[in-house]
Design a protein around this motif. Structure first.
Motif, PDB file in Angstrom:
ATOM      1  N   UNK A 196    -108.835  66.575-114.872  1.00  0.00           N
ATOM      2  CA  UNK A 196    -109.375  66.854-113.545  1.00  0.00           C
ATOM      3  C   UNK A 196    -109.025  68.290-113.135  1.00  0.00           C
ATOM      4  N   UNK A 197    -110.046  69.037-112.705  1.00  0.00           N
ATOM      5  CA  UNK A 197    -109.833  70.440-112.358  1.00  0.00           C
ATOM      6  C   UNK A 197    -110.457  70.775-111.003  1.00  0.00           C
ATOM      7  N   UNK A 198    -110.384  69.820-110.071  1.00  0.00           N
ATOM      8  CA  UNK A 198    -110.950  70.030-108.742  1.00  0.00           C
ATOM      9  C   UNK A 198    -110.238  71.173-108.023  1.00  0.00           C
ATOM     10  N   UNK A 199    -108.930  71.216-108.181  1.00  0.00           N
ATOM     11  CA  UNK A 199    -108.116  72.244-107.524  1.00  0.00           C
ATOM     12  C   UNK A 199    -107.466  73.146-108.569  1.00  0.00           C
ATOM     13  N   UNK A 200    -106.662  72.561-109.434  1.00  0.00           N
ATOM     14  CA  UNK A 200    -106.018  73.267-110.534  1.00  0.00           C
ATOM     15  C   UNK A 200    -105.670  72.216-111.581  1.00  0.00           C
ATOM     16  N   UNK A 201    -105.505  72.625-112.808  1.00  0.00           N
ATOM     17  CA  UNK A 201    -105.127  71.683-113.854  1.00  0.00           C
ATOM     18  C   UNK A 201    -103.842  70.956-113.461  1.00  0.00           C
ATOM     19  N   UNK A 202    -103.789  69.670-113.800  1.00  0.00           N
ATOM     20  CA  UNK A 202    -102.709  68.804-113.332  1.00  0.00           C
ATOM     21  C   UNK A 202    -101.324  69.346-113.674  1.00  0.00           C
ATOM     22  N   UNK A 203    -101.167  69.935-114.873  1.00  0.00           N
ATOM     23  CA  UNK A 203     -99.833  70.379-115.288  1.00  0.00           C
ATOM     24  C   UNK A 203     -99.393  71.656-114.586  1.00  0.00           C
ATOM     25  N   UNK A 204    -100.329  72.364-113.970  1.00  0.00           N
ATOM     26  CA  UNK A 204     -99.975  73.612-113.295  1.00  0.00           C
ATOM     27  C   UNK A 204     -99.358  73.391-111.919  1.00  0.00           C
ATOM     28  N   UNK A 205     -99.786  72.349-111.223  1.00  0.00           N
ATOM     29  CA  UNK A 205     -99.402  72.174-109.822  1.00  0.00           C
ATOM     30  C   UNK A 205     -97.936  71.822-109.596  1.00  0.00           C
ATOM     31  N   UNK A 206     -97.311  70.926-110.398  1.00  0.00           N
ATOM     32  CA  UNK A 206     -95.899  70.634-110.116  1.00  0.00           C
ATOM     33  C   UNK A 206     -95.006  71.876-110.160  1.00  0.00           C
ATOM     34  N   UNK A 207     -95.307  72.818-111.054  1.00  0.00           N
ATOM     35  CA  UNK A 207     -94.524  74.044-111.103  1.00  0.00           C
ATOM     36  C   UNK A 207     -94.804  74.905-109.878  1.00  0.00           C
ATOM     37  N   UNK A 208     -96.059  74.980-109.463  1.00  0.00           N
ATOM     38  CA  UNK A 208     -96.386  75.722-108.243  1.00  0.00           C
ATOM     39  C   UNK A 208     -95.657  75.124-107.037  1.00  0.00           C
ATOM     40  N   UNK A 209     -95.625  73.793-106.944  1.00  0.00           N
ATOM     41  CA  UNK A 209     -94.996  73.143-105.790  1.00  0.00           C
ATOM     42  C   UNK A 209     -93.525  73.510-105.682  1.00  0.00           C
ATOM     43  N   UNK A 210     -92.868  73.759-106.801  1.00  0.00           N
ATOM     44  CA  UNK A 210     -91.429  74.031-106.810  1.00  0.00           C
ATOM     45  C   UNK A 210     -91.108  75.524-106.886  1.00  0.00           C
ATOM     46  N   UNK A 211     -91.985  76.309-107.491  1.00  0.00           N
ATOM     47  CA  UNK A 211     -91.698  77.724-107.721  1.00  0.00           C
ATOM     48  C   UNK A 211     -92.521  78.652-106.842  1.00  0.00           C
ATOM     49  N   UNK A 212     -93.626  78.139-106.286  1.00  0.00           N
ATOM     50  CA  UNK A 212     -94.540  78.996-105.568  1.00  0.00           C
ATOM     51  C   UNK A 212     -95.480  79.691-106.537  1.00  0.00           C
ATOM     52  N   UNK A 213     -96.217  80.699-106.063  1.00  0.00           N
ATOM     53  CA  UNK A 213     -97.173  81.386-106.935  1.00  0.00           C
ATOM     54  C   UNK A 213     -96.482  81.934-108.188  1.00  0.00           C
ATOM     55  N   UNK A 214     -97.034  81.603-109.334  1.00  0.00           N
ATOM     56  CA  UNK A 214     -96.457  82.049-110.604  1.00  0.00           C
ATOM     57  C   UNK A 214     -97.582  82.361-111.571  1.00  0.00           C
ATOM     58  N   UNK A 215     -97.250  83.095-112.596  1.00  0.00           N
ATOM     59  CA  UNK A 215     -98.204  83.456-113.632  1.00  0.00           C
ATOM     60  C   UNK A 215     -98.368  82.271-114.582  1.00  0.00           C
ATOM     61  N   UNK A 216     -99.531  81.625-114.556  1.00  0.00           N
ATOM     62  CA  UNK A 216     -99.737  80.456-115.412  1.00  0.00           C
ATOM     63  C   UNK A 216     -99.738  80.822-116.888  1.00  0.00           C
ATOM     64  N   UNK A 217     -99.876  82.110-117.191  1.00  0.00           N
ATOM     65  CA  UNK A 217     -99.759  82.538-118.587  1.00  0.00           C
ATOM     66  C   UNK A 217     -98.384  82.247-119.166  1.00  0.00           C
ATOM     67  N   UNK A 218     -97.357  82.146-118.305  1.00  0.00           N
ATOM     68  CA  UNK A 218     -96.026  81.777-118.796  1.00  0.00           C
ATOM     69  C   UNK A 218     -96.058  80.402-119.440  1.00  0.00           C
ATOM     70  N   UNK A 219     -96.765  79.468-118.813  1.00  0.00           N
ATOM     71  CA  UNK A 219     -96.853  78.120-119.364  1.00  0.00           C
ATOM     72  C   UNK A 219     -97.652  78.123-120.662  1.00  0.00           C
TER      73      UNK A 219
END
Length: 408
Positions: free
Chosen positions: A45-68
């Motif tokens: 599901x990609x309505x907002x962002x890929x599922x695995x990206x959001x938990x890190x955003x919720x805890x870290x704030x804006x981050x470079x998804x290229x790190x993941x």
């Protein structure tokens, strides 16, 4: 233990009890967060962002998804994909603890995958040879090779679930059993499959096997640590553990003092606190939580902790939805204070709030704090505006607040 204490324990265990640090997100911080959560669920599901990206955003704030992407797609890999809660990224050190599931594919995998070795033995051998020769390689490329060899028909329009091609079924069977892994993902999020020995770091590849009972006990302990406090059902659900092995592991963890029985006000099931769990004096973070966030997986626990109803309703007919299509709870301090149905309109470069609802935890400051979070999320998502649409009893207050704020 009061319910308020249990909430704060849960938030501390999930790294959600404090405001996010205003500091660059490094690879060290990112991997430390994944290590704390133990896994990141993957979903298409990609309505907002890929599922695995959001938990890190919720805890870290804006981050470079290229790190993941680098952590999971380049050597030496810090994260690998496997079946854990569902399909998930896990730290490489956790991967050996799930070997028992890979060995028990006939019992652990769902029907179409469990049946693959029996239903398609010739194709499975061909796919094995092709991955060895071509890997990392996508399912589409493997299907084309099988088709040219006369071993596959035309590719289904929707290469998903029961409609998977034979090539995809063979690859997913090999992925479930651990013969192949995802070496990386393409821009369209397709797996690039390769032999496990070419993906895993040598230290993991050459590590001695972990006995099944030891592995299950360790996984249950990791689930308990990630919860802080919860029921046996909560702890088992983290890595989808079941059966007598999980029951024995619980007993052993209680006997050795890792799990401490505790009474939580208002909870009816036997409940346990991890011995290392901390009860913070307060919780004052703020975060939007995706439907795939570990804090909200176990909906009954979420209702017990926060006294809120929450379900993912993407497969519910529109006229029966209570909250919306892709709803994110808004965590404000130690309360779930709002529910917002969000969509990233990438063509219009707008974050759309399709519905916004109050909860019993909504306060006077909620519209303002939620507006700040929505602007931050929009910026991280590459969107220029936030638009609040009418549905929901919080929409008027949130819309007025959004109109009076501007992004930083």
């Amino acid at each position: 233990m009061s319910n308020a204490q249990a909430r704060r324990v849960a938030l501390r265990a999930q790294a959600l009890d404090r405001p996010r640090r205003d500091a660059p997100v490094t690879m060290r911080r990112l991997t430390a967060t994944v290590d704390r959560l133990n896994l990141l669920q993957i979903d298409s599901v990609n309505v907002l962002a890929r599922a695995h990206l959001m938990p890190l955003y919720s805890r870290l704030g804006p981050y470079d998804t290229g790190l993941l992407d680098r952590a999971s797609g380049r050597s030496p890999r810090r994260l690998v994909e496997t079946w854990a809660h569902e399909a998930s990224y896990v730290p490489v050190g956790t991967y050996p603890l799930l070997a028992w599931r890979r060995r028990a594919a006939q019992q652990e995998a769902w029907g179409v995958i469990a049946a693959t070795a029996h239903a398609h033995p010739v194709e499975l051998d061909l796919v094995r040879s092709l991955v060895t020769q071509l890997g990392p390689v996508t399912a589409g490329r493997i299907h084309a090779e099988l088709e040219s060899a006369g071993r596959a028909g035309s590719r289904p329009r929707e290469d998903w679930g029961w409609n998977w091609s034979v090539a995809k079924r063979c690859l997913e069977y090999m992925f479930f059993t651990g013969e192949v892994l995802s070496a990386r993902r393409t821009e369209s999020f397709e797996r690039c499959y390769d032999l496990a020995e070419r993906v895993l770091p040598p230290a993991v590849r050459n590590a001695p096997p972990v006995p099944d009972d030891v592995a299950v006990r360790r996984l249950l302990e990791l689930g308990a640590r990630a919860h802080g406090v919860g029921t046996a059902r909560c702890f088992r659900d983290y890595f989808r553990l079941r059966g007598p092995a999980a029951a024995r592991a619980l007993t052993e963890l209680v006997d050795d003092g890792t799990l401490v029985p505790v009474d939580v006000q208002g909870w009816s099931e036997p409940t346990y606190r991890h011995r290392d769990a901390v009860v913070p004096r307060r919780a004052d973070g703020a975060a939007l939580l995706s439907p795939f966030d570990p804090l909200v997986w176990e909906r009954r626990r979420l209702q017990s902790l926060f006294d809120v109803f929450y379900r993912i309703e993407i497969y519910t007919p529109a006229h029966r939805r209570r909250l919306g299509y892709y709803v994110l709870p808004f965590l404000e301090g130690d309360r779930i204070s709002a529910m917002v149905d969000l969509k990233a309109d990438r063509g219009g470069r707008v974050l759309r709030v399709a519905a916004s609802h109050r909860t019993g935890g909504t306060g006077a400051d909620t519209p303002g704090r939620l507006a700040d979070e929505l602007w931050t999320l929009a910026g991280w998502s590459g969107l220029d505006d936030v638009v609040v649409e009418p549905p929901g009893d919080l929409s008027d207050a949130l819309r007025a607040t959004i109109r009076g704020t501007t992004p930083d």
